[in-house]
Design a protein around this motif. Structure first.
Motif, mmCIF file in Angstrom:
data_model
loop_
_atom_site.group_PDB
_atom_site.id
_atom_site.type_symbol
_atom_site.label_atom_id
_atom_site.label_comp_id
_atom_site.label_asym_id
_atom_site.label_seq_id
_atom_site.Cartn_x
_atom_site.Cartn_y
_atom_site.Cartn_z
ATOM 1 N N CYS A 12 -76.381 -76.431 -41.291
ATOM 2 C CA CYS A 12 -76.876 -77.562 -42.072
ATOM 3 C C CYS A 12 -78.229 -78.024 -41.543
ATOM 4 C CB CYS A 12 -75.877 -78.719 -42.063
ATOM 5 S SG CYS A 12 -75.600 -79.470 -40.450
ATOM 6 N N ILE A 13 -78.960 -78.729 -42.388
ATOM 7 C CA ILE A 13 -80.204 -79.368 -41.972
ATOM 8 C C ILE A 13 -80.199 -80.811 -42.464
ATOM 9 C CG2 ILE A 13 -81.570 -77.241 -41.932
ATOM 10 C CD1 ILE A 13 -82.819 -78.096 -44.599
ATOM 11 N N ILE A 14 -80.960 -81.638 -41.766
ATOM 12 C CA ILE A 14 -81.133 -83.045 -42.149
ATOM 13 C C ILE A 14 -82.585 -83.236 -42.572
ATOM 14 C CG2 ILE A 14 -81.147 -85.428 -41.310
ATOM 15 C CD1 ILE A 14 -78.941 -84.564 -39.304
ATOM 16 N N VAL A 15 -82.775 -83.699 -43.797
ATOM 17 C CA VAL A 15 -84.126 -83.967 -44.307
ATOM 18 C C VAL A 15 -84.228 -85.468 -44.517
ATOM 19 C CG1 VAL A 15 -85.862 -83.342 -46.028
ATOM 20 C CG2 VAL A 15 -84.024 -81.732 -45.486
ATOM 21 N N GLU A 16 -84.822 -86.142 -43.562
ATOM 22 C CA GLU A 16 -84.816 -87.606 -43.528
ATOM 23 C C GLU A 16 -86.040 -88.095 -42.760
ATOM 24 O OE1 GLU A 16 -84.543 -91.091 -43.919
ATOM 25 O OE2 GLU A 16 -82.498 -90.455 -44.484
ATOM 26 N N ASP A 17 -86.842 -88.989 -43.382
ATOM 27 C CA ASP A 17 -88.072 -89.448 -42.724
ATOM 28 C C ASP A 17 -87.894 -90.745 -41.941
ATOM 29 O OD1 ASP A 17 -87.809 -91.050 -45.001
ATOM 30 O OD2 ASP A 17 -89.970 -91.328 -45.184
ATOM 31 N N GLU A 18 -86.707 -91.365 -42.007
ATOM 32 C CA GLU A 18 -86.443 -92.556 -41.209
ATOM 33 C C GLU A 18 -85.775 -92.119 -39.900
ATOM 34 O OE1 GLU A 18 -84.236 -95.504 -43.329
ATOM 35 O OE2 GLU A 18 -85.315 -95.135 -45.198
ATOM 36 N N PRO A 19 -86.434 -92.278 -38.752
ATOM 37 C CA PRO A 19 -85.887 -91.784 -37.479
ATOM 38 C C PRO A 19 -84.486 -92.294 -37.155
ATOM 39 C CG PRO A 19 -88.192 -92.400 -37.225
ATOM 40 C CD PRO A 19 -87.779 -92.868 -38.585
ATOM 41 N N ILE A 20 -84.231 -93.581 -37.411
ATOM 42 C CA ILE A 20 -82.913 -94.131 -37.088
ATOM 43 C C ILE A 20 -81.832 -93.495 -37.965
ATOM 44 C CG2 ILE A 20 -81.483 -96.209 -37.102
ATOM 45 C CD1 ILE A 20 -83.967 -97.811 -36.336
ATOM 46 N N ALA A 21 -82.098 -93.397 -39.271
ATOM 47 C CA ALA A 21 -81.138 -92.784 -40.187
ATOM 48 C C ALA A 21 -80.911 -91.319 -39.823
ATOM 49 C CB ALA A 21 -81.649 -92.905 -41.624
ATOM 50 N N SER A 22 -81.982 -90.631 -39.440
ATOM 51 C CA SER A 22 -81.878 -89.228 -39.043
ATOM 52 C C SER A 22 -81.012 -89.070 -37.794
ATOM 53 C CB SER A 22 -83.272 -88.661 -38.792
ATOM 54 O OG SER A 22 -83.207 -87.307 -38.404
ATOM 55 N N ASP A 23 -81.221 -89.945 -36.819
ATOM 56 C CA ASP A 23 -80.439 -89.883 -35.579
ATOM 57 C C ASP A 23 -78.963 -90.182 -35.825
ATOM 58 O OD1 ASP A 23 -82.725 -89.267 -34.196
ATOM 59 O OD2 ASP A 23 -83.037 -91.288 -33.393
ATOM 60 N N ILE A 24 -78.684 -91.119 -36.726
ATOM 61 C CA ILE A 24 -77.290 -91.452 -37.057
ATOM 62 C C ILE A 24 -76.597 -90.240 -37.681
ATOM 63 C CG2 ILE A 24 -75.817 -92.815 -38.597
ATOM 64 C CD1 ILE A 24 -77.777 -95.159 -38.141
ATOM 65 N N LEU A 25 -77.267 -89.601 -38.637
ATOM 66 C CA LEU A 25 -76.694 -88.406 -39.261
ATOM 67 C C LEU A 25 -76.474 -87.302 -38.234
ATOM 68 C CD1 LEU A 25 -78.594 -88.116 -42.672
ATOM 69 C CD2 LEU A 25 -76.152 -88.550 -42.339
ATOM 70 N N GLU A 26 -77.437 -87.125 -37.340
ATOM 71 C CA GLU A 26 -77.299 -86.101 -36.304
ATOM 72 C C GLU A 26 -76.074 -86.381 -35.431
ATOM 73 O OE1 GLU A 26 -79.898 -83.875 -32.804
ATOM 74 O OE2 GLU A 26 -80.584 -85.799 -33.608
ATOM 75 N N SER A 27 -75.853 -87.630 -35.083
ATOM 76 C CA SER A 27 -74.690 -87.972 -34.257
ATOM 77 C C SER A 27 -73.385 -87.716 -35.011
ATOM 78 C CB SER A 27 -74.762 -89.434 -33.810
ATOM 79 O OG SER A 27 -74.560 -90.333 -34.894
ATOM 80 N N PHE A 28 -73.386 -87.960 -36.323
ATOM 81 C CA PHE A 28 -72.195 -87.683 -37.140
ATOM 82 C C PHE A 28 -71.935 -86.181 -37.205
ATOM 83 C CE2 PHE A 28 -72.641 -91.752 -39.967
ATOM 84 C CZ PHE A 28 -72.266 -92.533 -38.870
ATOM 85 N N VAL A 29 -73.000 -85.409 -37.446
ATOM 86 C CA VAL A 29 -72.871 -83.948 -37.523
ATOM 87 C C VAL A 29 -72.314 -83.395 -36.213
ATOM 88 C CG1 VAL A 29 -74.179 -81.778 -37.643
ATOM 89 C CG2 VAL A 29 -74.644 -83.608 -39.292
ATOM 90 N N ALA A 30 -72.759 -83.932 -35.087
ATOM 91 C CA ALA A 30 -72.335 -83.451 -33.771
ATOM 92 C C ALA A 30 -70.832 -83.638 -33.544
ATOM 93 C CB ALA A 30 -73.118 -84.167 -32.678
ATOM 94 N N LYS A 31 -70.212 -84.575 -34.274
ATOM 95 C CA LYS A 31 -68.775 -84.819 -34.122
ATOM 96 C C LYS A 31 -67.925 -83.798 -34.866
ATOM 97 C CE LYS A 31 -69.207 -89.848 -33.551
ATOM 98 N NZ LYS A 31 -68.795 -91.178 -34.068
ATOM 99 N N ASP A 32 -68.535 -83.031 -35.748
ATOM 100 C CA ASP A 32 -67.810 -82.045 -36.554
ATOM 101 C C ASP A 32 -68.078 -80.647 -35.993
ATOM 102 O OD1 ASP A 32 -66.964 -80.213 -38.575
ATOM 103 O OD2 ASP A 32 -67.093 -81.815 -40.061
ATOM 104 N N GLU A 33 -67.057 -80.016 -35.443
ATOM 105 C CA GLU A 33 -67.222 -78.720 -34.797
ATOM 106 C C GLU A 33 -67.579 -77.606 -35.773
ATOM 107 O OE1 GLU A 33 -64.077 -77.641 -32.132
ATOM 108 O OE2 GLU A 33 -63.740 -79.710 -31.527
ATOM 109 N N GLN A 34 -67.360 -77.844 -37.051
ATOM 110 C CA GLN A 34 -67.677 -76.813 -38.043
ATOM 111 C C GLN A 34 -69.124 -76.880 -38.527
ATOM 112 O OE1 GLN A 34 -63.729 -77.556 -40.390
ATOM 113 N NE2 GLN A 34 -64.543 -75.572 -40.977
ATOM 114 N N LEU A 35 -69.808 -77.984 -38.256
ATOM 115 C CA LEU A 35 -71.196 -78.128 -38.692
ATOM 116 C C LEU A 35 -72.142 -77.726 -37.562
ATOM 117 C CD1 LEU A 35 -71.123 -81.517 -40.654
ATOM 118 C CD2 LEU A 35 -70.931 -79.190 -41.569
ATOM 119 N N HIS A 36 -73.067 -76.837 -37.883
ATOM 120 C CA HIS A 36 -74.071 -76.386 -36.907
ATOM 121 C C HIS A 36 -75.439 -76.848 -37.400
ATOM 122 C CE1 HIS A 36 -76.730 -72.998 -35.234
ATOM 123 N NE2 HIS A 36 -76.586 -73.926 -34.318
#
Length: 234
Positions: A12-36
């Motif tokens: 997966c990729i995150i396309v987001e220009d707001e740094p805080i929103a991008s970091d939040i999504l990244e932290s959520f993705v990191a909790k899912d072992e199936q998402l790389h």
């Protein structure tokens, strides 16, 4: 919805220009072992570059990007991945009908809502290719994997297309299989069913309300496509 086996990985990729929103999504993705997570980017140009260099299964896409907007990026992609939109605005759902969006996440994104959207994505990725048997008078059989599903025409509310998948919404629940909507349309009685949009077929007796631009079936408002409007007969 049953999630895929834990061994299955999705890029997966995150396309987001707001740094805080991008970091939040990244932290959520990191909790899912199936998402790389392949990468994060803040604009459509960098996103296009990532998509050209990697096989991406899922894109978290902000609509309000600098220069090229999110939907404009999607329209330019020949073979886009599945997309979960992130936005602070409610008014984009209609345009999303045309672009096959998996789900919309409203900012700020709660974690439980993120999980629900990702489950929708995994469910689609694991829907099996389906075979359709010739229609009988009142039902059809759809073979999916090792299962044969009997679908009674009178139980169908509407059929929804999503890329190469269809969701058959019935009185007993929703059945998702990998099949073009045109394939099942060929086996439906046009006296009972009507194609009203590139993504929707409705059961005429189940229509609860209608206007020039939408029909309501089982409480769901479905758009009427311009190219289908002249051919709809009730």
């Amino acid at each position: 919805m049953t999630p895929a086996p834990i061994s299955k990985k999705y890029n997966c990729i995150i396309v987001e220009d707001e740094p805080i929103a991008s970091d939040i999504l990244e932290s959520f993705v990191a909790k899912d072992e199936q998402l790389h997570l392949i990468g994060k980017c803040a604009d459509a140009v960098y996103a296009g570059n990532l998509l050209s260099r990697h096989d991406i299964d899922l894109m978290f896409l902000d609509l309000h990007l600098p220069v090229v907007k999110g939907f404009d990026l999607l329209k330019k992609l020949k073979n886009p991945p599945l997309v979960i939109v992130t936005t602070a605005y409610h008014q984009y759902a209609v345009e999303g009908y045309e672009l096959d969006i998996v789900d919309y996440l409203m900012k700020p994104v709660p974690y439980d809502r993120f999980v629900k959207a990702v489950e929708k994505f995994k469910y689609l990725m694991n829907a099996e290719e389906a075979l359709l048997e010739a229609a009988e008078q009142d039902h059809i059989f759809i073979s999916s994997g090792k299962k044969q599903l009997k679908i009674i025409f009178n139980d169908i509310f509407y059929i929804e297309s999503f890329r190469e998948y269809i969701h058959i919404h019935t009185k007993t629940g929703t059945i998702t299989v990998k099949m073009p909507i045109s394939r099942i349309e060929e086996n439906l009685d046009s006296k009972i069913f009507a194609r009203i949009h590139k993504s929707y077929i409705v059961s005429k007796p189940k229509v609860e309300a209608r206007t020039s631009v939408m029909m309501q079936v089982n409480g769901k408002k479905l758009p009427i496509g311009r190219t289908y409007k002249p051919f709809i007969r009730f």
